[in-house]
Design a protein around this motif. Structure first.
Motif, PDB file in Angstrom:
ATOM      1  N   ASP A  21       2.240   6.822  -9.825  1.00 41.70           N
ATOM      2  CA  ASP A  21       2.517   5.826 -10.306  1.00 41.70           C
ATOM      3  C   ASP A  21       2.337   4.779  -8.422  1.00 41.70           C
ATOM      4  O   ASP A  21       1.235   3.790  -8.394  1.00 41.70           O
ATOM      5  CB  ASP A  21       3.153   5.274 -10.641  1.00 41.70           C
ATOM      6  N   TYR A  22       2.493   5.064  -7.548  1.00 39.75           N
ATOM      7  CA  TYR A  22       2.369   4.533  -6.195  1.00 39.75           C
ATOM      8  C   TYR A  22       1.521   4.698  -5.656  1.00 39.75           C
ATOM      9  O   TYR A  22       0.754   3.565  -4.884  1.00 39.75           O
ATOM     10  CB  TYR A  22       3.728   5.044  -4.970  1.00 39.75           C
ATOM     11  N   MET A  24      -1.829   5.352  -7.156  1.00 38.73           N
ATOM     12  CA  MET A  24      -2.651   4.540  -8.282  1.00 38.73           C
ATOM     13  C   MET A  24      -3.442   3.575  -7.613  1.00 38.73           C
ATOM     14  O   MET A  24      -4.129   3.243  -7.943  1.00 38.73           O
ATOM     15  CB  MET A  24      -1.960   4.686  -9.532  1.00 38.73           C
ATOM     16  N   THR A  25      -2.686   2.514  -7.060  1.00 35.61           N
ATOM     17  CA  THR A  25      -3.159   1.599  -6.989  1.00 35.61           C
ATOM     18  C   THR A  25      -3.136   1.490  -5.327  1.00 35.61           C
ATOM     19  O   THR A  25      -3.616   0.788  -4.340  1.00 35.61           O
ATOM     20  CB  THR A  25      -2.184   0.073  -6.821  1.00 35.61           C
ATOM     21  N   GLY A  26      -2.772   2.612  -4.606  1.00 39.91           N
ATOM     22  CA  GLY A  26      -2.372   2.810  -3.548  1.00 39.91           C
ATOM     23  C   GLY A  26      -4.213   3.645  -2.151  1.00 39.91           C
ATOM     24  O   GLY A  26      -4.602   4.407  -3.678  1.00 39.91           O
ATOM     25  N   TYR A  37       0.045   6.442   2.954  1.00 43.99           N
ATOM     26  CA  TYR A  37      -0.224   5.623   2.168  1.00 43.99           C
ATOM     27  C   TYR A  37      -0.659   4.358   2.331  1.00 43.99           C
ATOM     28  O   TYR A  37       0.702   4.226   2.819  1.00 43.99           O
ATOM     29  CB  TYR A  37      -0.394   6.557   0.596  1.00 43.99           C
ATOM     30  N   ASP A  39      -0.211   0.417   0.684  1.00 48.15           N
ATOM     31  CA  ASP A  39      -0.807  -0.157  -0.581  1.00 48.15           C
ATOM     32  C   ASP A  39      -1.223  -1.458  -0.557  1.00 48.15           C
ATOM     33  O   ASP A  39      -2.664  -1.817   0.102  1.00 48.15           O
ATOM     34  CB  ASP A  39       0.969  -0.392  -1.304  1.00 48.15           C
ATOM     35  N   GLN A  40      -1.803  -1.961  -2.033  1.00 48.82           N
ATOM     36  CA  GLN A  40      -2.290  -3.308  -2.475  1.00 48.82           C
ATOM     37  C   GLN A  40      -2.588  -4.134  -0.956  1.00 48.82           C
ATOM     38  O   GLN A  40      -2.961  -4.625  -0.594  1.00 48.82           O
ATOM     39  CB  GLN A  40      -2.678  -4.031  -2.955  1.00 48.82           C
ATOM     40  N   GLU A  41      -0.739  -4.218   0.093  1.00 44.93           N
ATOM     41  CA  GLU A  41      -0.254  -5.038   0.422  1.00 44.93           C
ATOM     42  C   GLU A  41      -0.928  -5.085   1.785  1.00 44.93           C
ATOM     43  O   GLU A  41      -0.453  -5.813   2.463  1.00 44.93           O
ATOM     44  CB  GLU A  41       0.334  -6.254   0.169  1.00 44.93           C
ATOM     45  N   GLY A  95      -3.277  12.321  -7.120  1.00 37.92           N
ATOM     46  CA  GLY A  95      -4.174  11.470  -7.240  1.00 37.92           C
ATOM     47  C   GLY A  95      -5.041  11.662  -6.888  1.00 37.92           C
ATOM     48  O   GLY A  95      -5.510  12.736  -7.039  1.00 37.92           O
TER      49      GLY A  95
END
Length: 116
Positions: A21-22, A24-26, A37, A39-41, A95
């Motif tokens: 889950d982490y 998925m957007t990383g 990895y 993240d989005q920020e 992933g």
């Protein structure tokens, strides 16, 4: 009377699901024994084995306990984790490593914008 010891490994599945889950957007930066990895920020995170626990830092979040060995590997642009616990070994898809080129990203953005 002997009661057999039952080994339940559902905690491994739960921890791996949380890690996927982490991701998925990383964006995965590197992987082998340690996974790095962003993240989005654009904040960098590390996932590694420490004292028989799979942990994520910063924050030192424990994802899975009582494991002996981990490794991350890729196959066909997918990222997998291999976990060893005692004599058992688990492999999970966590992933993908597919990176879209800037042209594909731009085309997707144009599709999302409603035409007037």
């Amino acid at each position: 009377m002997k009661i057999p010891k039952v080994q339940l490994d559902s905690d491994v599945s739960v921890g791996v699901k949380q890690l996927s889950d982490y991701l998925m957007t990383g964006v995965v930066e590197s992987h082998n024994v340690e996974l790095v990895y962003k993240d989005q920020e654009n904040q960098e995170f590390r996932v590694f084995l420490n004292d028989h626990r799979l942990v994520k830092t910063p924050g030192y979040e424990t994802l899975i306990m009582n494991i002996d060995e981990i490794s991350f590997f890729e196959e066909n642009d997918f990222l997998f984790i291999r976990i060893k616990r005692g004599h058992r070994e688990f492999e999970y898809l966590i992933g993908d490593l597919y990176e879209k080129n800037s042209r594909e990203i731009e085309e997707e953005r144009e599709e999302e914008i409603p035409q007037q």
